[in-house]
Design a protein around this motif. Structure first.
Motif, PDB file in Angstrom:
ATOM      1  N   ALA A   1       3.858  -0.879  -1.292  1.00 21.92           N
ATOM      2  CA  ALA A   1       4.888  -0.360  -2.185  1.00 21.92           C
ATOM      3  C   ALA A   1       6.290  -0.687  -1.664  1.00 21.92           C
TER       4      ALA A   1
ATOM      5  N   THR B   1       4.460  -1.258  -6.677  1.00 26.56           N
ATOM      6  CA  THR B   1       3.543  -0.134  -6.812  1.00 26.56           C
ATOM      7  C   THR B   1       4.294   1.156  -6.496  1.00 26.56           C
TER       8      THR B   1
ATOM      9  N   ARG C   1      -3.608  -5.687  -5.539  1.00 29.87           N
ATOM     10  CA  ARG C   1      -3.125  -4.430  -6.112  1.00 29.87           C
ATOM     11  C   ARG C   1      -4.192  -3.782  -6.993  1.00 29.87           C
TER      12      ARG C   1
END
Length: 675
Positions: free
Chosen positions: A380, A386, A330
């Motif tokens: 995500a 995210t 990430r």
């Protein structure tokens, strides 16, 4: 002969003519890159002897040079021990260790500028047609003054080519035994562990290869020589293209990539490709070093901040997410998103300015932006950690073409996103958009769901709006795109596979919170995303959201049945989608008041757990998910047995129905535990 002034003997000792492989040179293809123009002959062609006036090495010096050990194996290098250079070396044979070699960069100063100047340089080029030419300098717009590709389509596949592009046969089994090996995240890269492009991809016959013939047919990917002739770097390069490239096809196709190998800006990308390729083959001792090398190269300060660096980061992100380095993946995702916008990868002119006049490279840049958006959306969606930042980034990049067009280099005129989103208003005679384009549309639908305010009421207009998007995606698919299985070739269309995968996952995320499937029994399944509580409706009848959720979970399980050589050829994000489907199946199994076909549910759970077991051969993330699904299944089974212990549970059922229900539960837990 005596020198007229000094009187010394000025006799020049000529070195012996090196042994040449049985090859001739194809002058047409040599214009693009002389190292790609070798083809076999039978009987062997005889090349005329050309004395080299610059050669002053004696026969004894040449012999000593041939006897020197060019590099040590990784095991000896890590222990700072002398290596005899054998394959395997004596120390590894004695200890039973894996003996892996990576070419050293010590003393390497980049590709040599060839030929000198004037007539003398031209003469030397003529006498040495297989000498590598230097990369031409780039112009202001990023294009090269040398046309790297003589034509749009790749050159005809030679029967002898660089060993780095030979198909890898070194994999032991489909997964390579890499399920439990996670790359090291610490420790510097030793100077000798890095692999230069010019050293790795040698001309066949000039290195340690045996001169066998390679069949480069993309259909069967077969080879006709021993895999022992390939170095570790070459095996990993081949493994990347065979196992990984189709799932995230933004890097140049292999037939084109080999023509760029002398470009030093590709080193970070090639390092990342080697590490990801190593995950699929049986080289566990080398994976840590390959990862450390790739990580360091991607973060070298002198790297050009260009599209190739973006591609290198993307390859690393997908691999790191699959080996459970989620936090670092990430962090790298944030870096690459900033870099992509910084270099204007999200704009239409980028592909033209940096495509060097090569249509397939321009297509690669377009795919790089769109695949980055898809990766951002997948991370995500499946991890829910995210924000899918690239969804809000303005873009006017043209859409990718079909996969067979990209692989062949026959790139059609590009089409654009606004046409895709308004396709229902287009003329029926217009050709369908590419599978990649429909995959992009699914990612954007997921982004629209993530930008929707929290939905607390099942009748919320926002929920209806997103479901309308998903339904329209299905309704407006051309007939040829409605099934991930290509009706003409019989092969799975990986881009459509991922599109359907994202569609069903989005449907579960949308409808599960409003269904009657209590997710609390699966609260311990956190391998992909944190548990999200669902307030189950106590009414005995299924509501529409429950039906949507179950149908989507079932469709995900059915994707496992599509015929592929191995499930590991799919994107590793399929792991988390399978886990999401398994949570639904387990929640349904935990219900006591619902009548359902026990055998169907049993088979769906078997499919999911079996698929996770297959993916776990390569991806540790799948192994972790499989373990958690098994654990939750065991807890659900125990809870059901506890409830069934009361005599009131079986009230109104016949003996046969009771025995059938007990046998079904026992069969499910047995299948899940043994998969």
């Amino acid at each position: 002969m005596l020198h007229p002034k000094s009187g010394h003997d000025e006799r020049v000792v000529m070195s012996p003519m090196p042994e040449l492989p049985n090859v001739v040179f194809d002058e047409a293809s040599d214009a693009a890159d002389p190292n790609l123009s070798l083809i076999t002959t039978d009987p062997p062609a005889v090349l005329p002897y050309q004395p080299n006036p610059q050669a002053t090495t004696t026969q004894s010096q040449a012999a000593r040079a041939r006897e020197s050990i060019p590099t040590a194996c990784l095991a000896c290098r890590s222990k700072h021990l002398k290596c005899d250079g054998a394959r395997p070396c004596a120390r590894c044979r004695a200890s039973g260790s894996d003996c892996a070699f990576v070419a050293s960069r010590r003393g390497y100063k980049g590709p040599k500028r060839g030929g000198g100047g004037g007539a003398r340089g031209a003469s030397q080029q003529k006498h040495h047609p297989n000498k590598r030419r230097a990369t031409s300098p780039l112009s202001q717009d990023g294009s090269s003054s040398t046309d790297f590709f003589a034509a749009v389509a790749p050159a005809p596949a030679p029967s002898v080519t660089q060993p780095g592009v030979a198909m890898c046969l070194a994999s032991k089994g489909r997964g390579g035994g890499g399920s439990s090996q996670s790359p090291s995240s610490s420790g510097p890269v030793t100077p000798g562990s890095s692999t230069s492009v010019s050293q790795t991809f040698r001309v066949l016959g000039a290195g340690d290869t045996d001169g066998s013939t390679w069949d480069m047919s993309p259909q069967d990917r077969s080879v006709s020589t021993k895999s022992s002739s390939l170095s570790l770097a070459e095996r990993c390069f081949e493994s990347f293209y065979f196992h990984f490239h189709a799932a995230h096809p933004f890097v140049l196709p292999k037939d084109f990539m080999v023509r760029f190998l002398h470009d030093p800006s590709l080193e970070p990308l090639l390092s990342a490709m080697r590490w990801v390729g190593s995950l699929f083959i049986d080289v566990p001792a080398a994976r840590n070093s390959l990862f450390d090398e790739a990580w360091q190269r991607v973060h070298e300060p002198q790297n050009a901040r260009d599209g190739f660096l973006v591609q290198a980061m993307m390859v690393l992100i997908v691999g790191m997410d699959g080996v459970t380095l989620n936090e670092r993946a990430r962090e790298l995702l944030l870096e690459v998103e900033k870099l992509a916008v910084e270099i204007a990868l999200n704009t239409r002119p980028f592909a033209m300015f940096h495509g060097r006049g090569v249509p397939v490279l321009e297509e690669s840049w377009r795919r790089t932006w769109w695949d980055l958006l898809v990766i951002d959306g997948m991370i995500a969606g499946v991890h829910r950690m995210t924000t899918f930042a690239l969804y809000d980034t303005p873009t006017d990049v043209a859409l990718p073409c079909e996969e067979h067009e990209f692989l062949s280099g026959a790139i059609p005129p590009p089409r654009y996103l606004e046409d895709l989103e308004d396709q229902e208003f287009l003329d029926d005679s217009a050709p369908p958009f590419s599978s990649f384009a429909y995959r992009i549309l699914c990612a954007r639908n997921l982004g629209k769901l993530m930008r929707t305010p929290p939905i607390t009421d099942p009748a919320d207009d926002n929920l209806v709006r997103v479901e309308t998007l998903l339904t329209n995606w299905r309704l407006h698919l051309p007939p040829s795109k409605r099934n991930p299985l290509d009706g003409h070739t019989g092969r799975v269309d990986e881009m459509l596979f991922q599109a359907h995968m994202m569609l069903h996952a989005t449907s579960i995320i949308l409808h599960q919170p409003h269904s009657q499937l209590d997710s609390s029994p699966a609260a311990n399944i956190t391998s992909c995303a944190p548990h999200q509580a669902v307030k189950a409706n106590a009414r005995p009848a299924f509501n529409p959201h429950t039906r949507h959720t179950i149908e989507a979970a079932t469709a995900i399980s059915r994707l496992v049945t599509l015929p592929v050589p191995s499930l590991t050829t799919h994107t590793h994000f399929f792991t988390c989608v399978l886990t999401l489907s398994s949570i639904v199946h387990l929640s349904k199994w935990a219900l006591h008041f619902v009548q359902y076909d026990d055998d169907d549910l049993r088979q769906l759970l078997r499919l999911n757990v079996g698929a996770l077991s297959e993916l776990a051969r390569v991806w540790p993330a799948a192994d972790r998910s499989r373990g958690q699904v098994r654990g939750v299944a065991s807890e659900v089974y125990k809870a059901k047995k506890s409830v069934q212990a009361g005599p009131q549970f079986w009230f109104g059922l016949t003996r046969e129905q009771v025995m059938s229900s007990i046998a079904a539960d026992d069969g499910i837990i047995e299948d899940v535990s043994s998969s």
